[in-house]
Write a protein that holds these residues in place. Structure first.
Motif, mmCIF file in Angstrom:
data_model
loop_
_atom_site.group_PDB
_atom_site.id
_atom_site.type_symbol
_atom_site.label_atom_id
_atom_site.label_comp_id
_atom_site.label_asym_id
_atom_site.label_seq_id
_atom_site.Cartn_x
_atom_site.Cartn_y
_atom_site.Cartn_z
ATOM 1 N N LEU A 191 0.889 -1.168 0.000
ATOM 2 C CA LEU A 191 0.000 0.000 0.000
ATOM 3 C C LEU A 191 0.920 1.209 0.000
ATOM 4 C CD1 LEU A 191 -2.498 -1.256 2.736
ATOM 5 C CD2 LEU A 191 -2.953 -1.114 0.296
ATOM 6 N N ARG A 192 1.087 1.821 -1.155
ATOM 7 C CA ARG A 192 2.054 2.930 -1.263
ATOM 8 C C ARG A 192 1.550 4.129 -0.482
ATOM 9 N NH1 ARG A 192 2.197 2.713 -7.595
ATOM 10 N NH2 ARG A 192 0.180 1.758 -7.155
ATOM 11 N N ARG A 193 2.323 4.489 0.539
ATOM 12 C CA ARG A 193 1.889 5.585 1.414
ATOM 13 C C ARG A 193 2.461 6.902 0.898
ATOM 14 N NH1 ARG A 193 2.255 1.356 5.990
ATOM 15 N NH2 ARG A 193 0.180 0.537 5.660
ATOM 16 N N GLY A 194 1.820 7.977 1.301
ATOM 17 C CA GLY A 194 2.308 9.289 0.907
ATOM 18 C C GLY A 194 2.115 9.587 -0.569
ATOM 19 N N ARG A 195 1.253 8.825 -1.212
ATOM 20 C CA ARG A 195 0.982 9.094 -2.624
ATOM 21 C C ARG A 195 -0.439 9.624 -2.778
ATOM 22 N NH1 ARG A 195 4.321 5.790 -5.873
ATOM 23 N NH2 ARG A 195 3.234 6.647 -7.659
ATOM 24 N N SER A 196 -0.883 9.807 -4.007
ATOM 25 C CA SER A 196 -2.200 10.409 -4.239
ATOM 26 C C SER A 196 -3.320 9.479 -3.765
ATOM 27 C CB SER A 196 -2.375 10.685 -5.728
ATOM 28 O OG SER A 196 -2.471 9.459 -6.416
ATOM 29 N N LYS A 197 -4.534 10.067 -3.686
ATOM 30 C CA LYS A 197 -5.707 9.278 -3.305
ATOM 31 C C LYS A 197 -5.932 8.142 -4.298
ATOM 32 C CE LYS A 197 -8.847 12.179 -0.673
ATOM 33 N NZ LYS A 197 -9.807 13.268 -0.815
ATOM 34 N N HIS A 205 -7.685 -1.565 -3.705
ATOM 35 C CA HIS A 205 -8.492 -2.347 -4.644
ATOM 36 C C HIS A 205 -7.744 -3.626 -5.027
ATOM 37 C CE1 HIS A 205 -11.654 -2.638 -7.755
ATOM 38 N NE2 HIS A 205 -10.721 -3.048 -8.596
ATOM 39 N N ASN A 206 -6.447 -3.493 -5.320
ATOM 40 C CA ASN A 206 -5.645 -4.649 -5.721
ATOM 41 C C ASN A 206 -5.449 -5.643 -4.583
ATOM 42 O OD1 ASN A 206 -5.307 -3.884 -8.367
ATOM 43 N ND2 ASN A 206 -3.391 -2.779 -7.988
ATOM 44 N N LEU A 207 -5.118 -5.130 -3.411
ATOM 45 C CA LEU A 207 -4.877 -6.017 -2.259
ATOM 46 C C LEU A 207 -6.142 -6.778 -1.889
ATOM 47 C CD1 LEU A 207 -3.498 -7.105 0.327
ATOM 48 C CD2 LEU A 207 -4.052 -4.939 1.435
ATOM 49 N N LEU A 208 -7.238 -6.044 -1.678
ATOM 50 C CA LEU A 208 -8.477 -6.690 -1.246
ATOM 51 C C LEU A 208 -9.041 -7.599 -2.343
ATOM 52 C CD1 LEU A 208 -8.140 -4.716 1.049
ATOM 53 C CD2 LEU A 208 -10.570 -4.183 0.928
ATOM 54 N N GLY A 209 -8.950 -7.127 -3.572
ATOM 55 C CA GLY A 209 -9.456 -7.929 -4.680
ATOM 56 C C GLY A 209 -8.679 -9.231 -4.837
ATOM 57 N N LEU B 50 -7.500 -16.950 6.403
ATOM 58 C CA LEU B 50 -6.190 -16.598 5.859
ATOM 59 C C LEU B 50 -6.217 -15.375 4.934
ATOM 60 C CD1 LEU B 50 -4.590 -20.134 5.370
ATOM 61 C CD2 LEU B 50 -4.012 -18.394 7.076
ATOM 62 N N PRO B 51 -7.164 -15.291 3.959
ATOM 63 C CA PRO B 51 -7.196 -14.066 3.137
ATOM 64 C C PRO B 51 -7.442 -12.817 3.977
ATOM 65 C CG PRO B 51 -8.939 -15.607 2.459
ATOM 66 C CD PRO B 51 -8.107 -16.310 3.468
ATOM 67 N N VAL B 52 -8.301 -12.951 4.982
ATOM 68 C CA VAL B 52 -8.586 -11.802 5.852
ATOM 69 C C VAL B 52 -7.315 -11.412 6.615
ATOM 70 C CG1 VAL B 52 -10.005 -10.965 7.758
ATOM 71 C CG2 VAL B 52 -11.005 -12.486 6.044
ATOM 72 N N ALA B 58 -1.120 -6.696 5.713
ATOM 73 C CA ALA B 58 -0.630 -5.676 4.782
ATOM 74 C C ALA B 58 -1.117 -4.285 5.201
ATOM 75 C CB ALA B 58 -1.109 -6.001 3.375
ATOM 76 N N TRP B 59 -2.352 -4.227 5.664
ATOM 77 C CA TRP B 59 -2.987 -2.949 5.996
ATOM 78 C C TRP B 59 -2.284 -2.275 7.179
ATOM 79 C CZ3 TRP B 59 -7.220 -1.581 2.967
ATOM 80 C CH2 TRP B 59 -7.820 -0.363 3.292
ATOM 81 N N PHE B 60 -1.935 -3.088 8.172
ATOM 82 C CA PHE B 60 -1.354 -2.528 9.383
ATOM 83 C C PHE B 60 0.159 -2.705 9.471
ATOM 84 C CE2 PHE B 60 -5.819 -3.306 10.368
ATOM 85 C CZ PHE B 60 -6.189 -2.034 10.776
ATOM 86 N N ALA B 61 0.741 -3.119 8.347
ATOM 87 C CA ALA B 61 2.196 -3.320 8.356
ATOM 88 C C ALA B 61 2.899 -1.968 8.464
ATOM 89 C CB ALA B 61 2.616 -4.024 7.082
ATOM 90 N N PRO B 62 4.058 -1.923 9.164
ATOM 91 C CA PRO B 62 4.822 -0.679 9.215
ATOM 92 C C PRO B 62 5.354 -0.321 7.831
ATOM 93 C CG PRO B 62 6.077 -2.489 10.172
ATOM 94 C CD PRO B 62 4.697 -3.017 9.894
#
Lengths: 394, 71
Positions: A191-197, A205-209, B50-52, B58-62
């Motif tokens: 999840l690229r941080r500090g980038r645009s919305k 979208h990519n990760l969850l999908g 596992l998917p969750v 990933a969401w809460f990773a530093p």
């Protein structure tokens, strides 16, 4: 890998391929997203329909737990007689059994071929024979289910949602095709941080999908199958049942006064299907039986086969067993599609995860929608270029 | 532009490895719960978690995890 792009035209073909999948993903998603959002939202309470019914309705299933009505209790004939005493002048149409409680449901109507709107459903406790009153209908959950199944539009609504399901499957597949080259320079879950919305939405979208793909494919495919299943079920009912009945001498409808013992018919059927538990009985003259026969639908005795039905036809007047047949493979697959779509089969932790996956899918749909709504004018070309460059060798 | 997230180009297999594994475990979990109750339901729930869990991680990773490169 390098050779793939060594020819000057190699990259051009690659770009046109990406453009094709990009537009496929975009358009299948745009058309289906609002309906899929509606399906995800209405599907959420349906996962917990057992728990919700138990909390808000008269929860006979748990109040009468034990002594399953499918196997023990008062004779069926006496339960039917009590139902008819409550509905004088009517005839019995169906009996529904429970595998977990002594609750048994008798459906009556003015004639053997009465339409659904003219039917009355009555609850009984099979253990004691006590009447528990008519089945309450038309609650909020029923409306939610109707919205989810056909948007209250009947068969056309159902088939339309089936088409939306197919578009969803195409969107999932095209999504994977785009994901592969896009993610070649990014770790899974970046999840690229500090980038645009836009970048943030795209990464989410990519990760969850990608993570929920398996669940989404199964729920999408079984949903589409369910939408197109009714005509196939009718086909089986009219084909197979008709074939089982065809060998019989008379097609004359049997007078309800001449119906013989249902308990005897049940015993005859269970002689050739030992260990099977009945799920419901269709009385003569209805859509789910023959003109002169009881159709007793048995479910399997194992967890997987409990979702499948085997009908046994027994002559209602003589108690003679006509035939008992397994369903064809296609109909078995259709029956298994129902639990696989609604997620109501695996215990509470399983249902909770199902709900989380449903919510995550809502987020995938939402971020996808925003990516499209907030696009820039030359978005397609830029996106195609970006994906093509990522997959090209450094 | 500074692109700290960029890593060396991975093979297609490597790119699709994690999503592929998550795809298989979730489908196995969905079917497993259909074939039995009790223990099977718990294993199914574990597989479906596992998917969750992958998303949660990933969401809460530093940020350091996010930009870590693999070579």
């Amino acid at each position: 890998m390098t050779e793939r792009f060594s020819h000057p035209s190699g990259l051009a073909v690659k770009r046109s391929t990406i453009r094709f999948w990009y537009l496929t993903h975009r358009w299948t998603s745009i058309i289906s997203t609002l309906f899929l959002l509606m399906l995800c939202v209405t599907g959420l309470p349906l996962i917990f329909h057992d728990e919700i019914d138990a909390a808000f309705g008269e929860d006979w299933e748990s109040r009468l737990a034990g002594n399953p009505s499918a196997s023990v209790g008062q004779p069926l004939d006496s339960i039917v007689a009590r139902a008819l005493a409550e509905r004088p002048g009517e005839v019995p149409l169906f009996i529904g059994f429970s595998q977990d409680s002594s609750l048994i449901t008798v459906t009556t109507g003015p004639s053997p071929d009465a339409p659904g709107s003219a039917m009355t459903l009555l609850n009984f406790d099979r253990l004691t024979g006590r009447s528990l009153g008519p089945v309450e209908g038309g609650g909020v959950m029923e409306t939610i289910l109707a919205l989810h199944v056909d948007m209250l539009l009947g068969l056309p609504g159902m088939l339309f949602l089936g088409v939306m399901g197919i578009l969803f499957l195409i969107a999932l597949i095209s999504g994977v095709v785009l994901y592969a080259p896009f993610m070649q320079r990014l770790r899974f879950g970046t999840l690229r941080r500090g980038r645009s919305k836009r970048v943030r939405r795209l990464d989410q979208h990519n990760l969850l999908g990608a993570a929920t793909l398996g669940w989404a494919l199964v729920v999408g495919a079984t949903g589409a199958i369910n939408a197109f299943a009714d005509p196939l079920t009718d086909n089986w009912r009219e084909g197979e049942l008709a074939e089982m009945i065809a060998a019989q001498s008379s097609e004359e409808p049997l007078d309800p006064a001449a119906y013989g013992s249902l308990d005897l018919a049940m015993a005859r059927a269970q002689e050739i299907l030992p260990g099977r538990s009945p799920q419901f009985v269709g009385f003569p003259g209805g859509a789910w039986s023959g003109p002169r026969q009881y159709a007793i639908f048995f479910q399997g005795d194992r967890p997987l086969t409990s979702h499948l039905l085997t009908p046994a036809l027994v002559e209602a007047d003589t108690g003679r067993l006509v035939d008992a047949r397994e369903m064809p493979a296609i109909n078995k697959a259709l029956m298994l599609s129902k639990p696989l779509h609604f997620g109501d089969y695996g215990g509470l932790p399983f249902k909770l995860l199902w709900a989380v996956l449903d919510l995550l899918t809502i987020w995938v749909l939402w971020t996808g929608l925003l990516l499209w709504l907030r696009r820039s004018p030359d978005r397609t070309e830029r996106a195609v270029e970006e994906i093509a460059l990522r997959s090209a060798p450094a | 532009m500074n692109r700290p997230h960029r890593i060396a180009r991975q093979s297609l297999m490597r790119t699709l490895l994690v999503p592929g594994v998550l795809l298989i475990v979730s489908i196995v979990g969905l079917i497993l719960a259909l074939t039995g109750d009790g223990t099977r339901d718990w294993i199914a729930a574990l597989l479906l978690a596992l998917p969750v869990a992958a998303i949660f991680r990933a969401w809460f990773a530093p940020a350091s995890f996010q930009s870590k490169t693999i070579r």
